[in-house]
Write a protein that holds these residues in place. Structure first.
Motif, PDB file in Angstrom:
ATOM      1  N   LEU A  38       0.809  -0.972  -0.395  1.00 39.71           N
ATOM      2  CA  LEU A  38       0.281  -0.043  -0.225  1.00 39.71           C
ATOM      3  C   LEU A  38       0.800   1.361  -0.318  1.00 39.71           C
ATOM      4  O   LEU A  38       1.557   1.532   0.799  1.00 39.71           O
ATOM      5  N   ILE A  39       0.717   2.313  -1.069  1.00 39.87           N
ATOM      6  CA  ILE A  39       1.333   3.853  -0.752  1.00 39.87           C
ATOM      7  C   ILE A  39       0.005   4.433  -0.584  1.00 39.87           C
ATOM      8  O   ILE A  39      -0.897   4.619  -1.816  1.00 39.87           O
ATOM      9  N   PHE A  40       0.768   5.760  -0.287  1.00 41.73           N
ATOM     10  CA  PHE A  40      -0.447   6.801  -0.563  1.00 41.73           C
ATOM     11  C   PHE A  40       0.647   7.730  -1.653  1.00 41.73           C
ATOM     12  O   PHE A  40       1.531   8.581  -0.914  1.00 41.73           O
ATOM     13  N   PRO A  41       0.763   8.159  -2.338  1.00 43.16           N
ATOM     14  CA  PRO A  41       2.025   8.039  -3.030  1.00 43.16           C
ATOM     15  C   PRO A  41       1.698  10.220  -3.343  1.00 43.16           C
ATOM     16  O   PRO A  41       2.164  11.247  -3.927  1.00 43.16           O
ATOM     17  N   GLU A  42       0.741  10.514  -2.632  1.00 42.64           N
ATOM     18  CA  GLU A  42       0.759  12.239  -2.495  1.00 42.64           C
ATOM     19  C   GLU A  42       1.731  12.568  -1.539  1.00 42.64           C
ATOM     20  O   GLU A  42       2.087  13.282  -1.575  1.00 42.64           O
ATOM     21  N   GLY A  43       2.259  11.349  -0.953  1.00 48.91           N
ATOM     22  CA  GLY A  43       3.218  11.488  -0.015  1.00 48.91           C
ATOM     23  C   GLY A  43       3.030  12.848   0.942  1.00 48.91           C
ATOM     24  O   GLY A  43       3.841  12.796   2.042  1.00 48.91           O
ATOM     25  N   THR A  44       1.717  13.193   1.280  1.00 50.36           N
ATOM     26  CA  THR A  44       1.354  13.884   2.541  1.00 50.36           C
ATOM     27  C   THR A  44       0.362  13.848   2.713  1.00 50.36           C
ATOM     28  O   THR A  44      -0.203  13.201   2.179  1.00 50.36           O
ATOM     29  N   CYS A  45      -0.556  14.424   3.480  1.00 50.40           N
ATOM     30  CA  CYS A  45      -1.948  14.061   4.630  1.00 50.40           C
ATOM     31  C   CYS A  45      -2.880  15.237   3.609  1.00 50.40           C
ATOM     32  O   CYS A  45      -2.046  16.566   4.006  1.00 50.40           O
ATOM     33  N   VAL A  46      -3.788  15.157   3.078  1.00 47.05           N
ATOM     34  CA  VAL A  46      -4.566  16.486   2.153  1.00 47.05           C
ATOM     35  C   VAL A  46      -6.018  16.542   3.136  1.00 47.05           C
ATOM     36  O   VAL A  46      -6.638  15.867   3.567  1.00 47.05           O
ATOM     37  N   ASN A  47      -6.279  18.055   2.891  1.00 51.57           N
ATOM     38  CA  ASN A  47      -7.771  17.776   3.370  1.00 51.57           C
ATOM     39  C   ASN A  47      -9.047  17.294   3.264  1.00 51.57           C
ATOM     40  O   ASN A  47     -10.493  17.666   3.539  1.00 51.57           O
ATOM     41  N   ASN A  48      -8.412  15.905   2.162  1.00 55.78           N
ATOM     42  CA  ASN A  48      -9.889  15.125   2.219  1.00 55.78           C
ATOM     43  C   ASN A  48     -10.671  16.021   0.548  1.00 55.78           C
ATOM     44  O   ASN A  48     -12.274  15.672   0.842  1.00 55.78           O
ATOM     45  N   GLN A  49      -9.980  17.320   0.227  1.00 55.66           N
ATOM     46  CA  GLN A  49     -11.410  17.932  -0.157  1.00 55.66           C
ATOM     47  C   GLN A  49     -10.677  18.050  -1.987  1.00 55.66           C
ATOM     48  O   GLN A  49     -11.133  18.355  -2.836  1.00 55.66           O
ATOM     49  N   TYR A  50      -9.326  18.047  -1.638  1.00 62.85           N
ATOM     50  CA  TYR A  50      -8.510  17.795  -3.089  1.00 62.85           C
ATOM     51  C   TYR A  50      -7.547  16.487  -3.051  1.00 62.85           C
ATOM     52  O   TYR A  50      -7.197  15.952  -1.869  1.00 62.85           O
TER      53      TYR A  50
END
Length: 293
Positions: A152-164
């Motif tokens: 499992l990978i989160f390719p954004e690399g950071t937490c985002v506010n679940n709107q973008y």
């Protein structure tokens, strides 16, 4: 009064009992089991899934899973949008994923070293350039193993506010294997699940969740995707990001998530400012010409 005086102490008690039961079973298996490694890995996976389920129960998690449950196969990697570290917990309670995760200090770091390594998780430090090469090699090795837990990978690399959704890193999309998108969408009816690590520790983030009425979210397991002929890894990443954003109802933005940790160079900022000033001046000139004629 109900949330802080009744629900919070009850949830702390549930979490404490869960940890006691977990360590009582996990530590003997982890450090003293020497026979039949296949069964050892299976028991460790089951215990990790159980403990993640206890975490979700401590928030009164209302989670709906859509699509087929992930299975253990070689040559596949799962990618998901990222809102909080609890994304991993919510996904892990259903399937023991091996996740790619930033190294953390404190009790989270202790859990990483003593527990999550048993399911094959891989750690990195984003400030270490040499870690990228090591992680890339480990990713390729992990995807080749038939008995390894799904990656499992989160390719954004950071937490985002679940709107973008911010730009996906291409590492997960150049491994030459199937990419399975996972879309996660939180309902803010009771609490905002976004974790801003710049202003809040993960412990306080959990306290905020445990003092809310419930954490409500949906998880969609989407169809596996493959690199198309003539398609670059960056284009592949954007295509998968489109799928996740559409399914979760998120807005795509052309931002790099690492800007949260690193400021752009002054040269880049000055150049962007110069372009903006030029565009503004050109617009004013065109408007003046339109007014004259």
């Amino acid at each position: 009064m109900i949330r802080y005086g009744f629900l919070f102490p009850l949830r702390v008690a549930i979490l404490a009992v869960g940890w006691i039961v977990f360590f009582a079973a996990f530590l003997p298996v982890r450090y003293f089991w020497t026979e039949n490694k296949k069964w050892k890995r299976k028991i460790e996976r089951t215990l990790v899934e159980m403990m993640c389920g206890v975490f979700v129960a401590s928030w009164t998690g209302v989670v709906k899973y859509h699509g087929p449950r992930p299975s253990m196969r070689p040559q596949q990697v799962f990618v998901a949008n990222h809102t909080s570290m609890i994304d991993f917990i919510i996904l892990e309670q259903m399937t023991a994923f091996a996740v790619i995760m930033q190294k953390h200090p404190g009790w989270v770091g202790f859990i990483q070293k003593t527990i999550l390594e048993s399911v094959g998780c891989i750690w990195f430090n984003r400030t270490e350039a040499k870690d990228r090469e090591v992680v890339t090699r480990k990713l390729r090795e992990h995807t080749q193993g038939a008995d390894n837990n799904p990656l499992l990978i989160f390719p954004e690399g950071t937490c985002v506010n679940n709107q973008y959704t911010v730009m996906f890193k291409k590492g997960a999309f150049e491994l030459g294997c199937a990419v399975c998108p996972v879309a996660i969408k939180y309902n803010k009816i009771f609490v905002d699940a976004f974790w801003n690590s710049k202003i809040q520790s993960f412990t306080m983030h959990l306290v905020r969740l445990m003092t809310s009425w419930a954490v409500v979210c949906d998880v969609w397991y989407l169809e596996p995707q493959y690199l198309r002929p003539g398609e670059t890894p960056i284009e592949f990443a954007e295509r998968v990001r489109d799928m996740i954003a559409t399914r979760a109802g998120l807005k795509k933005v052309p931002w790099d998530g690492y800007l949260k940790y690193f400021r752009p160079s002054p040269k880049l900022t000055e150049r962007k400012y110069a372009y903006s000033l030029f565009a503004f001046s050109l617009t004013i000139c065109l408007l003046m010409l339109i007014c004259v004629f």
